[in-house]
Design a protein around this motif. Structure first.
Motif, mmCIF file in Angstrom:
data_model
loop_
_atom_site.group_PDB
_atom_site.id
_atom_site.type_symbol
_atom_site.label_atom_id
_atom_site.label_comp_id
_atom_site.label_asym_id
_atom_site.label_seq_id
_atom_site.Cartn_x
_atom_site.Cartn_y
_atom_site.Cartn_z
ATOM 1 N N SER A 15 8.105 -10.591 5.295
ATOM 2 C CA SER A 15 7.455 -10.862 6.581
ATOM 3 C C SER A 15 6.669 -12.155 6.475
ATOM 4 O O SER A 15 6.250 -12.566 5.385
ATOM 5 C CB SER A 15 6.531 -9.710 6.996
ATOM 6 O OG SER A 15 5.486 -9.555 6.059
ATOM 7 N N VAL A 16 6.460 -12.769 7.627
ATOM 8 C CA VAL A 16 5.729 -14.028 7.730
ATOM 9 C C VAL A 16 4.832 -13.957 8.956
ATOM 10 O O VAL A 16 5.285 -13.526 10.033
ATOM 11 C CB VAL A 16 6.682 -15.238 7.833
ATOM 12 C CG1 VAL A 16 5.894 -16.526 8.042
ATOM 13 C CG2 VAL A 16 7.550 -15.360 6.605
ATOM 14 N N VAL A 17 3.597 -14.367 8.779
ATOM 15 C CA VAL A 17 2.664 -14.509 9.900
ATOM 16 C C VAL A 17 2.414 -16.005 10.076
ATOM 17 O O VAL A 17 1.831 -16.648 9.209
ATOM 18 C CB VAL A 17 1.348 -13.755 9.646
ATOM 19 C CG1 VAL A 17 0.406 -13.915 10.841
ATOM 20 C CG2 VAL A 17 1.621 -12.291 9.375
ATOM 21 N N VAL A 18 2.878 -16.548 11.199
ATOM 22 C CA VAL A 18 2.734 -17.973 11.487
ATOM 23 C C VAL A 18 1.433 -18.170 12.261
ATOM 24 O O VAL A 18 1.242 -17.573 13.321
ATOM 25 C CB VAL A 18 3.932 -18.508 12.282
ATOM 26 C CG1 VAL A 18 3.818 -20.015 12.473
ATOM 27 C CG2 VAL A 18 5.228 -18.161 11.581
ATOM 28 N N TYR A 19 0.563 -19.000 11.722
ATOM 29 C CA TYR A 19 -0.709 -19.303 12.372
ATOM 30 C C TYR A 19 -0.575 -20.592 13.175
ATOM 31 O O TYR A 19 0.511 -21.165 13.292
ATOM 32 C CB TYR A 19 -1.812 -19.408 11.326
ATOM 33 C CG TYR A 19 -2.188 -18.068 10.725
ATOM 34 C CD1 TYR A 19 -3.284 -17.359 11.198
ATOM 35 C CD2 TYR A 19 -1.432 -17.503 9.699
ATOM 36 C CE1 TYR A 19 -3.627 -16.126 10.657
ATOM 37 C CE2 TYR A 19 -1.757 -16.276 9.155
ATOM 38 C CZ TYR A 19 -2.867 -15.588 9.643
ATOM 39 O OH TYR A 19 -3.191 -14.368 9.117
ATOM 40 N N ALA A 20 -1.697 -21.030 13.727
ATOM 41 C CA ALA A 20 -1.669 -22.263 14.515
ATOM 42 C C ALA A 20 -1.141 -23.418 13.678
ATOM 43 O O ALA A 20 -0.456 -24.298 14.195
ATOM 44 C CB ALA A 20 -3.062 -22.572 15.065
ATOM 45 N N GLN A 21 -1.453 -23.435 12.399
ATOM 46 C CA GLN A 21 -0.889 -24.413 11.464
ATOM 47 C C GLN A 21 -0.887 -23.771 10.088
ATOM 48 O O GLN A 21 -1.931 -23.495 9.513
ATOM 49 C CB GLN A 21 -1.694 -25.711 11.463
ATOM 50 C CG GLN A 21 -1.067 -26.811 10.635
ATOM 51 C CD GLN A 21 -1.774 -28.136 10.792
ATOM 52 O OE1 GLN A 21 -2.654 -28.257 11.628
ATOM 53 N NE2 GLN A 21 -1.402 -29.120 10.011
ATOM 54 N N GLY A 22 0.294 -23.547 9.570
ATOM 55 C CA GLY A 22 0.422 -22.848 8.300
ATOM 56 C C GLY A 22 0.951 -21.436 8.514
ATOM 57 O O GLY A 22 1.085 -20.948 9.644
#
Length: 698
Positions: A15-22
């Protein structure tokens, strides 16, 4: 422990949690724990942040991770590595250079042939005039013309070949730039692994590990697709996201979550200090930190007794003599001087600002590291004292044309020691990043803990390439999530797994469906423009905010347009414009009557009358909102009296913002129906405040 001794486990990105940057990635690994408890998990990207690595054991009570660190290995790539694009770019680059060379040689040949011209022989003074052989001149001109025709035809062929090769090279270069960065970009491949230490594992049962780490180089912006049926009061809003990532690993079949939070924002709790009234108390030292023990320098007395270790100095070929500062370290040791009581020579003078026993360098400055060696060696005398650094007997006069050296500055007195308990910095309290300095360190760093900050140029280059996705141009009507989220953070979880390659381009991911309230309204401001605009009024009845972004509107399964959806908070109501509605017509007429009133006709009355006509030519009923401006005054002597059935709009938290003086008619027209709206207002101005000769109509 060497890395080869640890059990190697493969891992898969889950799984991946994409933030505003990063992004924050989560990997799963499974295997049997070796007897020593050391496990090496492979498959991590090169651009990960080593300080963000977290590991824990899943489904095994009593087994826990006590140590986790990141290790980087390098090994030559196999001959069959997937670098076909890179080889193609290199081949086309060579072909382009060869074609460019052939074209340049052809241009040089054309210039040589074009420069051919007849040169008459030199004529003496007594020689008579000769007749010019015209036939030879014409033959030379014909030869040059025929030769240039052939050369220019060949040049056209070379230009076309160069253009084709350049086009192929540009296409291959673009494909290589857009290719996934998951493939190594050099002949030496680097592998990043997490070396873990587990305790509590018994037997050969399989243990599952979860690794979590942060990576730069991932951004996202929201996008929507809105489906609407004519006559329905609800719609189908599908939340999608445009995601771009260049983290160095392809996200294949992962669960994707999107967050508006800032991954780099510090989340540590502030340290609140108590305020006491009364006698002052000393500030307590931070928990877990201890002041270095006294007499630490005495631990290295035996290490320094044999003298400094010779270091290998590589002298470039043709560089000449070795610099004096380097030659001093390799000078033979001078015989020990007898003590002062035996009539030996006096000790060497101290260098300005240096330690006793350190002589002045003969080339205008102290030798780096000499004073430290003098202090660390018993007796305080450097090893090379006596011959290599002997003080001159007398000062030599300055050379002609050179200024005399300035007098030595007086020694700087040592600063007073700090009073009170020591105050360690934040870097000294980061225990995971502290490194024990060895005996080869100079100064006060020997035998003490200091933050380790090694510079890895390869990792820095990977992070620089990863962070380049932040400069990608945004899609149309797209807004950064940090700009539209405001002071709150939101998270959106995708309903299905997705594939996002590491190529640095935008990819669309479907997040889920959001139910919204929807109704169609028509809006017009006939005083500004005699056009009726269709709008969709969206109401968010969920507990999740809708961020600003592009929305593709479809009506009855037909694509209508792409509009900009504003940020819609939970419970908010906003409008989305759909463009002019040709089926609804509006007409506005105004009349102005000027008169006087009052006992002495000292009040000017401006009577404005407004007449608006609406016509519905659509196949169904419509609701039209007509907005009309009314003047607003701040002078209490000027009065405005309205004569109409319009209403004052309410400015709620989620409704439209209206200008002062706006009045609203709301009319429902059946299919093919018409209506007329009449209104007006009077402006009463005292005679002393009227503008004589001015334009009263505006």
């Amino acid at each position: 422990m060497r890395v080869e001794e640890a059990g190697s486990w493969g891992s898969a990105l889950d799984s991946v949690v994409v933030y505003a940057q990063g992004a924050l990635c989560r990997r799963l690994a499974r295997g049997s724990v070796p007897p020593d408890g050391r496990v090496r998990v492979t498959g991590l990207p090169r651009s990960l942040d080593p300080g963000s690595l977290r590991a824990r054991v899943l489904g095994a009570p009593g087994v826990r991770v006590v140590e986790a660190r990141v290790e980087v290995g390098a090994e030559p790539r196999d001959a069959g590595a997937p670098d076909a694009l890179r080889r193609e770019v290199e081949r086309l680059s060579d072909a382009y250079a060869a074609a460019q060379g052939r074209r340049d040689r052809q241009l040089d040949l054309i210039r040589e042939v074009a420069a051919l011209h007849p040169v008459p022989p030199p004529r003496r003074r007594d020689d008579p005039h000769r007749r010019t052989p015209v036939d030879a001149w014409l033959e030379l001109a014909d030869f040059v013309e025929r030769r240039l025709t052939d050369l220019h035809a060949r040049l056209a062929e070379l230009d076309e070949a160069l253009r084709l090769v350049g086009h192929d090279l540009a296409v291959a270069t673009d494909r290589l730039a857009r290719a996934s960065t998951d493939v190594p970009s050099a002949h030496v491949g680097t592998t990043v692994s997490a070396v873990l230490t587990l305790v509590g594992a018994t037997g050969d049962a399989e243990t599952e590990l979860e690794l979590e780490y942060g990576v730069p180089g991932a951004v996202w912006v929201p996008a929507y697709r809105l489906g609407h049926r004519r006559g329905d009061d609800s719609g189908r809003l599908v939340l999608r996201a445009s995601v771009a990532q260049r983290t160095g690993e392809d996200w294949t079949g992962v669960r994707v979550a999107l967050s508006t939070a800032d991954l780099r924002r510090r989340t540590g709790l502030p340290r609140l200090r108590s305020v006491r009234i009364g006698r002052r108390q000393p500030t307590p030292a931070p928990s877990g930190w201890r002041e270095p023990p006294a007499g630490l320098a005495g631990l290295f007395t035996g290490y320094d007794a044999p003298g400094p270790r010779p270091a290998a100095v590589a002298v470039p070929r043709g560089a000449g003599a070795v610099p004096p500062a380097v030659a001093a370290d390799f000078a033979p040791p001078a015989p020990p001087s007898p003590p002062a009581s035996y009539g030996g020579p006096p000790p060497l003078p101290a260098a300005p600002g240096g330690a006793p026993g350190a002589a002045a360098a003969p080339f205008g400055g102290p030798v780096p590291g000499l004073a430290e060696r003098a202090r660390s060696r018993p007796g305080g005398a450097p090893r090379t004292a006596g011959r290599a650094f002997a003080a001159p007997a007398a000062k030599a006069p300055p050379a002609p044309g050179r200024a005399a050296p300035p007098p030595p500055s007086p020694p700087v007195p040592p600063s007073a020691p700090a009073v009170g308990p020591p105050q360690p910095s934040g870097a000294e309290l980061d225990y995971a990043a502290l490194v024990l300095c060895g005996p080869d360190e100079q100064g006060e760093r020997r035998g003490r803990l200091f933050p380790d900050s090694p510079f890895d140029p390869v990792a820095a280059e990977h992070r620089r390439r990863a962070e380049s996705v932040a400069a990608l141009p945004l899609p149309g009507h797209a807004v950064r999530p940090r700009e539209s989220a405001g002071s709150f953070d939101h998270r959106f979880d995708a309903v299905a797994r997705a594939d996002i390659p590491s190529d640095g381009t935008w990819h669309t991911v479907t997040v889920g469906e959001i139910p919204v309230g929807l109704r169609t309204e028509y809006l017009c401001v006939p005083s500004v423009e005699p056009t009726v605009y269709a709008t969709l009024v969206l109401s968010n009845a969920t507990d999740q905010a809708l961020l600003a972004g592009p929305v593709e509107v479809t009506v009855d399964d037909d694509f209508l347009l792409t509009a900009a959806l504003p940020t819609l908070a939970p419970g908010g109501v906003r409008r989305v414009g759909l463009g002019p509605a040709e089926g609804v017509r509006v007409t506005r007429r105004t009349n102005l009557y000027e008169s006087t009133a009052g006992l002495r006709n000292n009040i000017t009355v401006l009577d404005h009358r407004v007449h608006v006509e609406l016509a519905n030519r659509l196949a169904g009923p419509v609701t039209v909102e007509v907005r009309e401006p009314v003047p607003v005054t701040s002078d209490p002597d000027v009065r405005i009296e309205e004569r109409a059935d319009w209403t004052v709009p309410e400015d709620g938290a989620g409704s439209d913002r209206h200008a002062p003086g706006t009045r609203v008619w709301r009319v429902t027209l059946p299919a093919g129906g018409t209506t007329a709206l009449d209104g007006g207002y009077e402006i009463r101005i005292p005679a002393g405040k009227t503008l004589v000769g001015g334009n009263r109509r505006s």
